[in-house]
Design an enzyme around this catalytic site. Structure first.
Site, mmCIF file in Angstrom:
data_model
loop_
_atom_site.group_PDB
_atom_site.id
_atom_site.type_symbol
_atom_site.label_atom_id
_atom_site.label_comp_id
_atom_site.label_asym_id
_atom_site.label_seq_id
_atom_site.Cartn_x
_atom_site.Cartn_y
_atom_site.Cartn_z
ATOM 1 C CD GLU A 1 -1.761 -2.321 1.507
ATOM 2 O OE1 GLU A 1 -0.696 -2.721 1.713
ATOM 3 O OE2 GLU A 1 -2.664 -3.311 1.304
ATOM 4 C CG HIS B 1 -11.373 -6.326 6.139
ATOM 5 N ND1 HIS B 1 -10.655 -7.206 7.067
ATOM 6 C CD2 HIS B 1 -10.992 -6.688 4.874
ATOM 7 C CE1 HIS B 1 -9.602 -7.805 6.299
ATOM 8 N NE2 HIS B 1 -9.616 -7.531 4.891
#
Lengths: 332, 325
Positions: B60, B129
């Site tokens: 990321e 999440h």
């Protein structure tokens, strides 16, 4: 004193004098900065590059005007070797609006669009992903340019180092990684922080062409940089140089250097990049008597002018405080 | 006017952007061969090829930083991060680079980068999440933060973000992807404007993104009991459209803010402070907030739902500010 990897530096007197001048410029500029720091003209963090000048000067010989550079918080040498005028660099140290970043960045954040100098990044390894992106843009736009990314050996402990090397190799990007291994990440010795102490071997494990270079020998650095940049421009993908060097001063102006011996510093100073080139040139009858005083005189005048430029500059008006957070729409 | 979904609307926006400007490309995890983890980018790699629909490794920080660099290098990258929790691995590049370079360079370099990511809870994906960190990004000068809550905004906000010279983050709530309906013929107003989705005079329900349908549903139910709630969709969390907030509250004199972030230090707190500072004398009742409970989002459905803002909580808060409890 010749390139160890078969590159083609110009071993002639004029060129060697230019290299010597380039290193002396950085040295004297920074010595002046240290002085100005104690006078409180310069504040914040000041990370000196003294001892490591051969890397900036050697690498910059291989670069074209439209190549890009990404650097760290120890970047005065990179900026000067790249050709950013000394006055605006000094004015930036002062925080003046005439500085190369309008005074907003200071010592750690020198930027210059005209020289495609994309900053002093003060997050260790934070510049590597940025350099990958610049190289990716060149690749996608079909530009045959090199992006050079400087960082210290401390960056090798960060995840961004590994993510960036992998991306650069995976996408075969035109990027030259230059690790300036000065043996200490602030005060933590390489021995205390890395399981594999040869940083260039880490790069090889990503399939990147990678070499150790004597970073105290400006001609060696130049030769390696020329060879690496030729490979990159020929489409061979990313290259990696581990330049082994040493900083003679503390990490910053606040560092009392408890973590290393004076003997060690003296040993490295004896093979410092400036004395080393000087000695070699003298031994080979390439340095005339008037050369050194001449260089010192020219450099002293340039530093003096830079200080005057910084002194004369204005501080930005407080009414401009919030400018340059967003881009004015008329610019686009 | 044709029937579409929020997911398809975003995909159409991407397709249009890729067709319109060859500098535009998309990169992120599983955006290409997999088709996007929420199937938003399905089929794009076949249409535009792997250079422009670029699968990345699970890096990321690396690929978001590469987006910053590519933007500096003259491209118009769109970086997709799978979900907001993963974006925390890229915070360095977003906050220390994307948001600061314009400033640190004294205005020499802009970063025209668009980052898209999924946000929010409701799919039983538990505490790594399901969170809503829009407010963290909205805290940072140098960034702009968009929260499309309607099909029209899903379809058109990307184009507005790409036209912006600075870094823009677009948050797509996971529960909106399947929302279906028809697109309007007209393009939505500029991205930094809040929009009244339902006019009313009795109180203001101020919301955005995944909470917007809940606010509209609450307004519908209130209408059944004769209460006309105005629903303000913030659309953009930085900069906030303070004038629109003040305007609706000045009309209705009562406000409930609905925000899926945790209550403490939430975007709802910021909106509430704006009302306090700029519309205090217009108020007939204290401002109320409906936010997520102060707990990492749990896995079991009943607990997850209990943690999130719900329509009945909005109704209760509305009745409270109306003095009807």
């Amino acid at each position: 004193m010749n390139g160890q990897q078969g590159g083609k530096p110009h071993i002639n007197r004029d060129h060697l004098l230019a290299l010597l001048t380039g290193m002396v410029r950085i040295r004297r500029f920074e010595e002046k900065c240290a002085e100005l720091y104690t006078e409180e003209k310069i504040r914040g963090f000041l990370h000196l590059y003294i001892g490591e000048e051969a890397v900036a000067v050697g690498i910059s010989q291989a670069l074209q005007p439209d190549d890009a550079l990404v650097s760290t918080y120890r970047e005065h040498g990179h900026a000067l070797a790249r050709g950013i005028p000394m006055g605006p660099v000094m004015a930036e140290m002062y925080g003046k609006v005439t500085g190369c970043s309008r005074g907003r960045g200071g010592s750690m954040h020198l930027y210059d669009a005209a020289h495609r100098f994309f900053g002093g990044n003060a997050i260790v390894a934070g510049g590597l992903p940025l350099a990958v992106g610049l190289a990716l843009a060149d690749r996608m736009r079909g530009e045959n340019r090199v992006t050079v990314c400087f960082f210290g050996e401390g960056a090798a402990a960060e995840g961004e180092f590994h993510e960036s090397l992998n991306l650069a190799a995976l996408w075969q990007l035109p990027i030259l990684f230059v690790c300036e291994n000065n043996l200490y990440a602030m005060g933590t010795a390489l021995d205390l922080s890395e399981s594999e102490k040869h940083i260039y071997l880490k790069a090889r494990s990503y399939g990147i062409a990678s070499w150790p270079v004597d970073g105290m020998n400006v001609v060696d650095v130049e030769a390696a940089a020329i060879r690496a940049c030729e490979s990159i421009r020929a489409g061979a993908g990313p290259q990696f140089l581990e330049c082994n060097t040493y900083r003679f001063r503390g990490h910053s102006m606040f560092d009392s250097q408890l973590y290393r011996d004076k003997d060690e510093i003296e040993l490295w100073q004896k093979r410092g990049p400036i004395v080393r080139l000087q000695d070699w040139m003298q031994t080979n009858q390439m340095l005339h008597e008037a050369d050194l005083p001449g260089i010192e005189r020219i450099v002293a005048a340039e530093v003096e002018e830079a200080v005057a430029f910084a002194e004369e500059g204005e501080f930005e008006a407080e009414s401009d405080l919030t400018r340059d957070v967003y881009t004015p729409r008329a610019d686009t | 006017m044709t029937e579409t979904t929020y997911r398809e609307a975003i995909r159409e926006g991407l397709r249009e952007a890729l067709q319109a400007d060859e500098r535009v490309f998309l990169m992120g995890e599983d955006v290409g061969h997999y088709g996007g983890c929420y199937a938003v980018t399905k089929g794009l790699i076949q249409e535009f090829g792997p250079e422009r629909i670029r699968d990345t490794p699970l890096s990321e920080s690396g690929f978001v930083g590469a987006g910053v660099g590519a933007a500096l290098g003259g491209m118009r990258p769109i970086v997709e991060i799978m979900t907001v929790n993963f974006s925390l691995l890229a915070l360095d590049q977003i906050v220390n680079n994307a948001a600061t370079i314009r400033h640190m360079s004294g205005g020499q370099f802009s970063v025209p980068l668009v980052i898209r990511m999924a946000t929010g809870a409701g799919r039983q994906l538990a505490a790594q999440h399901s969170h809503s960190f829009e407010c963290w990004y909205a805290h940072v000068p140098g960034l702009k933060v968009l929260v499309p809550g309607t099909l029209d905004d899903a379809r058109h906000m990307l184009k507005m973000a790409l036209a912006d010279p600075d870094p823009v983050i677009i948050f797509e709530h996971v529960l909106l992807y399947n929302q279906s309906g028809e697109l309007s013929a007209a393009e939505p107003p500029p991205m930094e404007q809040a929009v009244v989705r339902r006019p009313g005079r009795d109180l203001s329900l101020i919301s955005y993104g995944g909470s917007l349908p809940k606010a509209l549903s609450a307004a519908e139910q209130l209408a059944g009991s004769g209460i006309e709630a105005e629903v303000l969709d913030l659309r953009c969390l930085r900069p906030l459209d303070a004038a629109a907030i003040v305007k609706t509250v000045s009309r209705t004199r009562r406000a409930v803010i609905i925000d899926e972030g945790w209550r403490s230090g939430s975007l709802a707190a910021e909106v509430s402070a704006i009302i306090m500072e700029q519309a205090f004398w217009e108020l007939d009742a204290p401002v109320a907030r409906v936010c997520s409970d102060e707990v990492p989002i749990p896995y079991p459905r009943h607990l997850e739902q209990a943690a999130l803002p719900q329509v009945d909580e909005i109704l209760a808060a509305a009745n409270q500010v109306l003095g009807r409890s």
